[in-house]
Design a protein around this motif. Structure first.
Motif, short mmCIF file in Angstrom:
data_model
loop_
_atom_site.label_atom_id
_atom_site.label_comp_id
_atom_site.label_asym_id
_atom_site.label_seq_id
_atom_site.Cartn_x
_atom_site.Cartn_y
_atom_site.Cartn_z
N SER A 276 -55.32 9.49 31.43
CA SER A 276 -56.94 9.41 30.88
C SER A 276 -57.87 9.24 31.93
N TYR B 226 -52.70 7.53 28.85
CA TYR B 226 -52.76 8.93 28.73
C TYR B 226 -53.27 8.54 27.62
N GLU B 227 -54.32 9.77 27.56
CA GLU B 227 -54.77 9.56 26.43
C GLU B 227 -53.69 10.49 25.25
N THR C 82 -47.51 8.65 22.06
CA THR C 82 -49.11 7.71 22.34
C THR C 82 -48.34 6.99 23.96
N LYS D 174 -51.50 12.45 22.16
CA LYS D 174 -52.25 13.73 21.34
C LYS D 174 -51.41 13.40 20.22
#
Length: 202
Positions: free
Chosen positions: A107, A82-83, A78, A85
């Protein structure tokens, strides 16, 4: 004799336990990069699920997690902006450190539109040192004045205290002052005349 056997047995058990601890754990290291730019991401959090094993990526995007039990492991990465993963069933073996390259996608969020409106009074000039006889106007305003024909000098004649010397000249007189003492600015740049007709002040 029995005491010696017990002592030897305990010694063997300690050696096997320490050997087991050293053998059945491994390190996971890698780098976290941006999926588009391929640049390293600093400060990303890497965590092994169902454990307390975590790491934070450094300035070069590198991270290392030590003492990871061998076998299949699940991870989550995390970072703000950002998204997150998730990586499932990563095989950790005792023979070699696991080296990973993890890419994160930015993101993107749809925000509500923002309308910015100016609250500045149009009666006041942009030049804060001009205390009198100063007025700013836009191109749109010249379209709304009668007989202005997109000429700012003609439009200015509609203001109080402004007149001209006739339709054959472009010069204007502000409160009885000389037309040559008038200063025109176009987007902040001083110009001698607001249009392409005539010379200085005409």
């Amino acid at each position: 004799m029995k005491k010696k056997m017990i002592l030897i047995f305990m010694l063997i058990m300690n050696i096997s336990i320490s050997y087991t601890q050293n053998t059945f754990t491994q390190n996971i290291r890698g780098i976290i990069i941006d999926a588009d730019s391929k640049k390293p991401i600093e400060g990303a959090s890497v965590r092994i699920l169902n454990s307390n094993l975590t790491a934070i990526s450094g300035k070069n995007g590198m991270f290392t997690i030590g003492q990871v039990p061998i076998g299949r492991q699940d991870m989550i990465v995390t970072q703000t902006g950002y998204e997150s993963k998730s990586l499932f069933s990563i095989l950790v073996t005792s023979g070699k450190e696991l080296d990973l390259t993890i890419s994160l996608t930015e993101s993107i969020q749809q925000l509500q539109e923002v309308t910015v409106k100016s609250t500045r009074s149009k009666i006041k000039a942009l030049n804060e040192f001009a205390t009198a006889s100063a007025r700013q106007f836009s191109v749109e305003e010249t379209k709304r004045y009668a007989a202005a024909v997109f000429d700012p000098a003609r439009m200015a004649q509609n203001f109080a205290g402004v007149n001209n010397n006739g339709d054959m000249q472009n010069e204007i007189v502000v409160r009885g002052n000389s037309p040559k003492g008038l200063l025109w600015r176009l987007e902040g740049i001083e110009i001698p005349n607001p249009n392409h007709f005539g010379g200085l002040a005409t």
